[in-house]
Motif scaffolding. Structure first.
Motif, PDB file in Angstrom:
ATOM      1  N   ASP A 160      27.328  25.676  43.951  1.00  0.00           N
ATOM      2  CA  ASP A 160      28.156  25.771  42.850  1.00  0.00           C
ATOM      3  C   ASP A 160      29.033  26.233  41.914  1.00  0.00           C
ATOM      4  OD1 ASP A 160      24.888  27.637  43.558  1.00  0.00           O
ATOM      5  OD2 ASP A 160      26.036  28.192  44.824  1.00  0.00           O
ATOM      6  N   LEU A 161      30.368  25.097  42.466  1.00  0.00           N
ATOM      7  CA  LEU A 161      31.222  25.027  41.009  1.00  0.00           C
ATOM      8  C   LEU A 161      31.786  24.299  42.934  1.00  0.00           C
ATOM      9  CD1 LEU A 161      32.008  25.817  38.494  1.00  0.00           C
ATOM     10  CD2 LEU A 161      33.244  27.683  39.729  1.00  0.00           C
ATOM     11  N   CYS A 162      32.844  23.309  42.169  1.00  0.00           N
ATOM     12  CA  CYS A 162      33.734  22.635  43.360  1.00  0.00           C
ATOM     13  C   CYS A 162      34.930  22.060  42.465  1.00  0.00           C
ATOM     14  CB  CYS A 162      33.162  21.429  43.842  1.00  0.00           C
ATOM     15  SG  CYS A 162      34.549  20.742  45.062  1.00  0.00           S
ATOM     16  N   PHE A 163      36.433  22.835  42.477  1.00  0.00           N
ATOM     17  CA  PHE A 163      36.975  22.884  41.751  1.00  0.00           C
ATOM     18  C   PHE A 163      37.891  21.398  42.062  1.00  0.00           C
ATOM     19  CE2 PHE A 163      36.717  27.197  41.330  1.00  0.00           C
ATOM     20  CZ  PHE A 163      36.496  27.095  39.746  1.00  0.00           C
ATOM     21  N   ARG A 164      38.959  20.755  42.180  1.00  0.00           N
ATOM     22  CA  ARG A 164      39.396  19.294  43.005  1.00  0.00           C
ATOM     23  C   ARG A 164      40.728  19.342  41.658  1.00  0.00           C
ATOM     24  NH1 ARG A 164      37.721  13.981  43.097  1.00  0.00           N
ATOM     25  NH2 ARG A 164      38.415  13.966  44.918  1.00  0.00           N
ATOM     26  N   ALA A 165      41.767  19.356  42.135  1.00  0.00           N
ATOM     27  CA  ALA A 165      43.028  19.392  41.778  1.00  0.00           C
ATOM     28  C   ALA A 165      44.633  18.681  42.693  1.00  0.00           C
ATOM     29  CB  ALA A 165      43.318  20.523  41.215  1.00  0.00           C
ATOM     30  N   ASN A 166      45.719  17.899  42.614  1.00  0.00           N
ATOM     31  CA  ASN A 166      46.446  18.100  43.274  1.00  0.00           C
ATOM     32  C   ASN A 166      47.214  19.530  43.846  1.00  0.00           C
ATOM     33  OD1 ASN A 166      46.424  15.365  43.747  1.00  0.00           O
ATOM     34  ND2 ASN A 166      47.608  15.025  42.099  1.00  0.00           N
ATOM     35  N   GLY A 212      29.888  21.261  39.132  1.00  0.00           N
ATOM     36  CA  GLY A 212      28.748  22.388  38.834  1.00  0.00           C
ATOM     37  C   GLY A 212      28.704  23.631  38.022  1.00  0.00           C
ATOM     38  N   ASP A 213      28.071  24.476  38.232  1.00  0.00           N
ATOM     39  CA  ASP A 213      26.817  25.569  36.859  1.00  0.00           C
ATOM     40  C   ASP A 213      28.475  26.137  36.300  1.00  0.00           C
ATOM     41  OD1 ASP A 213      27.082  28.257  36.041  1.00  0.00           O
ATOM     42  OD2 ASP A 213      25.169  28.513  37.432  1.00  0.00           O
ATOM     43  N   THR A 214      28.019  25.293  34.976  1.00  0.00           N
ATOM     44  CA  THR A 214      29.014  26.251  34.338  1.00  0.00           C
ATOM     45  C   THR A 214      29.336  27.497  33.259  1.00  0.00           C
ATOM     46  OG1 THR A 214      28.640  23.770  32.782  1.00  0.00           O
ATOM     47  CG2 THR A 214      29.908  25.053  31.655  1.00  0.00           C
ATOM     48  N   GLU A 215      28.593  28.196  33.774  1.00  0.00           N
ATOM     49  CA  GLU A 215      28.726  29.328  33.082  1.00  0.00           C
ATOM     50  C   GLU A 215      29.092  29.689  34.280  1.00  0.00           C
ATOM     51  OE1 GLU A 215      24.915  32.976  32.979  1.00  0.00           O
ATOM     52  OE2 GLU A 215      24.626  30.985  32.159  1.00  0.00           O
ATOM     53  N   LEU A 216      28.735  29.317  35.997  1.00  0.00           N
ATOM     54  CA  LEU A 216      29.776  29.842  36.633  1.00  0.00           C
ATOM     55  C   LEU A 216      31.706  29.657  36.846  1.00  0.00           C
ATOM     56  CD1 LEU A 216      29.882  31.534  39.493  1.00  0.00           C
ATOM     57  CD2 LEU A 216      29.330  29.577  40.709  1.00  0.00           C
ATOM     58  N   GLY A 217      31.459  28.191  36.243  1.00  0.00           N
ATOM     59  CA  GLY A 217      33.109  28.146  35.834  1.00  0.00           C
ATOM     60  C   GLY A 217      34.046  28.857  34.902  1.00  0.00           C
ATOM     61  N   LEU A 218      32.574  29.603  33.709  1.00  0.00           N
ATOM     62  CA  LEU A 218      33.130  30.714  32.820  1.00  0.00           C
ATOM     63  C   LEU A 218      33.578  31.955  33.283  1.00  0.00           C
ATOM     64  CD1 LEU A 218      34.675  29.918  30.373  1.00  0.00           C
ATOM     65  CD2 LEU A 218      31.775  30.696  28.909  1.00  0.00           C
ATOM     66  N   VAL A 219      32.571  32.017  34.036  1.00  0.00           N
ATOM     67  CA  VAL A 219      33.491  33.311  34.869  1.00  0.00           C
ATOM     68  C   VAL A 219      34.379  33.446  35.860  1.00  0.00           C
ATOM     69  CG1 VAL A 219      32.143  35.196  36.060  1.00  0.00           C
ATOM     70  CG2 VAL A 219      30.638  34.269  34.606  1.00  0.00           C
ATOM     71  N   VAL A 220      34.427  32.551  36.660  1.00  0.00           N
ATOM     72  CA  VAL A 220      35.621  32.509  37.854  1.00  0.00           C
ATOM     73  C   VAL A 220      37.140  32.308  37.236  1.00  0.00           C
ATOM     74  CG1 VAL A 220      36.660  31.148  39.087  1.00  0.00           C
ATOM     75  CG2 VAL A 220      34.392  31.029  39.741  1.00  0.00           C
ATOM     76  N   LYS A 221      36.187  31.256  35.691  1.00  0.00           N
ATOM     77  CA  LYS A 221      37.740  31.327  34.883  1.00  0.00           C
ATOM     78  C   LYS A 221      38.467  32.748  34.148  1.00  0.00           C
ATOM     79  CE  LYS A 221      39.368  29.273  30.224  1.00  0.00           C
ATOM     80  NZ  LYS A 221      40.169  30.710  30.212  1.00  0.00           N
TER      81      LYS A 221
END
Length: 150
Positions: free
Chosen positions: A89-95, A122-131
């Protein structure tokens, strides 16, 4: 964190990622799910936001280490996934440095995202909730280590 100390931007050598990608990933998933459950139990994560995560799957990929952690939130607990979901549903990628800067609140997710140091798919709305949930966390003040005192 002590005043004057900051986490520099860095990228680990490619060899680290090449080796890390071939190592078992489940320990990362287990460790992150355990840490998130501890944060929830300590009341650091807002309960109303947690309810919005129900049944959702997440992947956190640390690009320059070759590591990833996969988990799902279900029944009030973060549960490790021992294989990566086909379409999380949501994927975060970074160094690693970007994740450390985020954790230390040296940088915010928006800045890292717009500087292309953090990818959120992923899910933009879910990304905003997590942020918003991460922004609302009040981290406990840790004592300053003697080596960082002036």
């Amino acid at each position: 964190m002590s005043q004057g100390f900051s986490i520099p931007r860095f990228r680990l050598p490619g060899l680290v990622s090449a080796i890390g990608a071939h190592l078992p990933q489940w320990p990362h998933s287990l460790a992150l799910a355990t840490a998130l459950n501890a944060a929830a139990k300590l009341g650091l994560l807002p309960e109303d936001s947690l309810a919005l995560l129900e049944g959702r799957s997440f992947v956190v990929e640390v690009i320059d280490t070759g590591g990833q952690a996969c988990f799902r939130y279900r029944g009030g607990l973060f549960r490790p996934l021992f294989t990566a979901p086909q379409a999380p549903d949501l994927c975060f990628r970074a160094n690693l440095s970007a994740f450390l800067q985020l954790l230390a609140r040296q940088e915010d997710p928006d800045t890292l995202f717009f500087n292309r140091e953090l990818s959120i798919v992923g899910d933009t709305e879910l990304g905003l909730v997590v942020k918003n949930m991460l922004d609302a966390v009040e981290w406990p003040q840790l004592p300053t280590l003697p080596i960082f005192r002036h």
